[in-house]
Each structure stands twice: as C-alpha cells, then as structure tokens.
Design a protein around this motif. Sequence first.
Motif: not given
Length: 187
Positions: A154-159, A63-64
């Motif tokens: 959560t934005y884990i794989n967000d570029p 989640f991070i």
Amino acid sequence: MTRINLKRVLFWLSLVLLSTLTAHSQTLCVIDGTPIPDSLLHITIDEMRSDSAKQIVAKRLGFIPPYAIESIQTFSAEEQIRQGKNITFCKSPADIIIIRTNSLAELQWVINGKLRKPRKKLTIIDYKLSPQRITEALPRGIKPTDILTADILTYINDPRLEKHPTIVIKTKTSNRLLNQRSQPEGK
C-alpha cells in the motif's frame, strides 16, 4: 425473599441494558456497497460531516489514502425510513454513512514480476474484509495451489497520487522456470 429481590434486580438490569443499547445505537458505515464492521472503522456522523472526513477515514482504516475516497454521504436512518425507502434493519442504526472509493483503491496484480489483469476487480477494502476473495479474482491460468507468496503493498504516504495498492504474487511455475534456466544444458 432474596430470590424475589434477585429477580427484580435482574429484570431492572436487563431493562436498563436494553434502553442503553437502543439509546446508543451505532452508525452504519457502508463502503462500496459493503457494510464495514465497527471494529475496522469506528466513525461518527459529526466526523463525516467535517471538512477532513476523507483524511479521518483514511487514517482510521490505515490502508487507503485519502485521495482514493471519491465521496462520503451521510443520512439519518429515521429519515430514510420515513421517506419510504425500502430499508429493513434488525436494529436500526442512528445514522448511515455511505463511502465510495475510486479506481485508486483497486488492487493491481503483479504475478511473477509481470502486471496481470484479474478475473474480477478487487479493492483493498474487499481484501481486508475477506482475504479469500483473492482466490476468486485470480487471473486466468493461476490456481490458488500454485501460489508460493502473496504480499500486499500500500502507498499511503506516497506523494505520487497514481499509485494503486498492489498484490505481488510468486507462483510455483516461476520457481520451476528459474531452476530450469540455472541447470546446465547437458543434464
């Protein structure tokens, strides 16, 4: 005779169990000053000394993102005790890992569609360890009983590296305002 043998077997079994527990002591992991349970993040000292330590922690937590981790330090518990550090353990860990996050791990608060400032800063890790901390950090004027829904994004794989984890809250007051606006003026 069987009672004596049984007592001996139990005695030796307890000694073996105690020796294996002390021989395989766990690694103590601390994130932002909070000890993390092994069930949430199981890591080894060798993994944390590797070049991909941030990615390993991010993947295991789930989640991070890795760029929200500022630093990872590893210490030997015996070395810290030998140096005279004021450290006391119930059961001495094999190693100590200290992880610090940056501001990208802090929760942003969106309440009824507007960005709000919390009463106290809360990280996604604080939330995962104790969701009740949300009530302590609620912005002024919001009561826990007013909350209808609360979602964590959560934005884990967000570029986009600037994306913070976000808590989106809808309260009863927003529903009352919507109901008042939708009613005709004559009623």
